[in-house]
Design an enzyme around this catalytic site. Structure first.
Site: not given
Ligand SMILES: NC(=O)c1ccc[n+]([C@@H]2O[C@H](COP(=O)([O-])OP(=O)(O)OC[C@H]3O[C@@H](n4cnc5c(N)ncnc54)[C@H](O)[C@@H]3O)[C@@H](O)[C@H]2O)c1
Length: 421
Positions: A266
């Protein structure tokens, strides 16, 4: 309430499990079938303390399930959260392809529904994205107007990996922005079981609150690391300096741990995206740019420290800790990647141990030897670098008289040096 969440990554699955735990009916969507199968079998697609137990309990109760069929999930629910990734592009801006694809699919599913449905962007997106990018896609695909034919919201997530359940269940604040009263009503209802101050604003303010929070945290780490580098040159301990500085109530003690820099998926991408957004708006952002360049250079300081003490070519260097922080198996943007790559380039042999992240790391670095324990790393290496502050690395008796270079301030051993102390 009945909620669907698109994306079962760190944010999606924690949010979904916690919503189910607080009494809502939840359906998780991912296009990776293995993740969906894992959820339906009561297993977690990622490691987070307590998460697998929560998923298994809620699946058993029938409040949580997974599907690869987004249309079915929208049909089943009143509100859909977009929780897909928003990775950085080389110019620092965001790759919105996943958000756009999810919005298009959700819009097509809503178009077939008669009852009011709300879509909420939970992914971290640059200020202006929900109204400027997601809203037009949804309006076009549904043929309806946001705020009238369907609800639209932006609800950033502040959980930190390693303590994500706690953060989600007991948040410092809940932030969202809405288009129209329908979305606001649903968001109030879904968050009703959580006890925290609620900040209800417009979508762009909600987006900016997330960027401001991550930029402030990242800048604090970059600054204490820079101060730590000066302390090292002075022969003093930045931890003494930070502890005393943090006693000032205007400063406070959190996020003042100097070391080899922040990692994770992030901070870097969010700071870059905000700098990019500033550029697009004609606003200069020299501080945001410096945060990134300072942090990019910081992991290599432990390699410089090591190579100033020994020639690493042909030597076995032990690595303790691969995940970007303790309590997670996440290695995205982890300083360990930069450190291990540099050591391998210099001809060192690397033996590594991490209680959680070995599997993820070995996909990137199959040439590294992976030990089963910290003591195996210490026993089989010429020198040890500590890169993640897992508690088990704190015990000084683990290290004997082995040269230890500590990037996190985890321990203090007989033969020891820290990166900023
Ligand atoms: N990881 C963190 O600690 C955190 C904290 C706050 C905010 N965020 C934000 O949250 C968002 C997600 O982060 P994350 O770390 O959970 O991402 P990630 O990459 O771990 O997970 C995303 C998931 O979405 C799925 N996906 C993508 N397109 C799709 C679709 N069209 N249909 C179905 N599934 C789909 C992928 O297969 C994957 O499993 C990002 O914008 C990130 O910046 C992350």
């Amino acid at each position: 309430m009945r909620a669907s969440l698109v994306g079962t990554g760190y944010v999606g699955i924690v949010t979904g499990a916690c919503f189910a735990h607080s009494g809502h009916d939840v359906i998780m969507v991912d296009n990776i079938k293995e993740k969906v199968d894992a959820i339906n079998a009561g297993r977690s697609p990622i490691y987070e303390k307590g998460l697998e137990e929560m998923i298994s309990e809620e699946v058993r109760r029938g409040r949580l399930k997974g599907t690869t069929n987004l249309r079915e999930a929208v049909e089943f629910s009143d509100i859909t959260f977009i929780c897909v990734g928003t990775p950085a592009l080389p110019d620092g801006s965001q790759n919105l392809a996943y958000v756009k694809a999810a919005a298009e699919e959700i819009g097509a599913a809503i178009e077939e529904k008669d009852i009011f449905h709300t879509v909420v962007v939970k992914s971290t997106v640059a200020p202006g994205t929900t109204l400027g990018t997601v809203k037009p896609i949804l309006e076009q695909t549904t043929g309806k107007k946001a705020g009238e034919g369907f609800g639209l919201g932006m609800n950033p997530e502040f959980l930190k990996e390693g303590d994500a359940l706690n953060d989600f269940l007991k948040p410092d604040r809940i932030v969202y922005g809405c288009v129209g009263e329908g979305a606001a009503k649903m968001l109030r209802e879904i968050y009703a079981p959580f006890s925290a101050p609620v900040i209800e604003k417009d979508c762009t303010t909600a987006e900016m609150i997330k960027y401001a929070s991550n930029s402030l945290l990242a800048a604090r780490v970059a600054l204490i690391d820079e101060i730590g580098n000066i302390c090292k040159a002075l022969g003093i301990d930045v931890r003494d300096v930070a502890a005393a500085a943090g006693m000032d109530r205007r400063i406070g003690p959190h996020f003042l741990h100097a070391g080899i820099g922040f990692g994770g998926s992030c901070f870097r991408k969010d700071v870059s995206a905000l700098a990019w957004k500033g550029g697009e708006l004609g606003v200069e952002t020299p501080i945001l740019s410096s945060v990134i360049s300072q942090n990019d250079a910081q992991p290599l300081r432990i390699v410089q420290l090591l190579t100033s003490r020994m020639d690493v070519k042909g030597r076995r260097i032990g690595i303790l800790g691969l995940s970007f922080k303790p309590g997670t198996d996440d290695i995205r943007d982890a300083p360990s990647i930069v450190v291990v790559r540099s050591l391998l380039e210099k001809g060192a042999k690397v033996v590594a141990y991490d209680p959680m992240a070995k599997e993820n790391f070995s996909k990137l670095f199959p040439q590294v030897s992976y030990a089963k324990s910290a003591s195996e790393v210490v026993a089989s290496s010429d020198s040890v670098l500590v890169l993640t502050e897992w508690k088990e690395f704190a015990d000084p008796s683990l290290y004997g008289n082995k040269p230890v270079f500590d990037g996190r301030g985890v321990t203090r051993t007989a033969n020891y040096e820290g990166v900023c102390w």
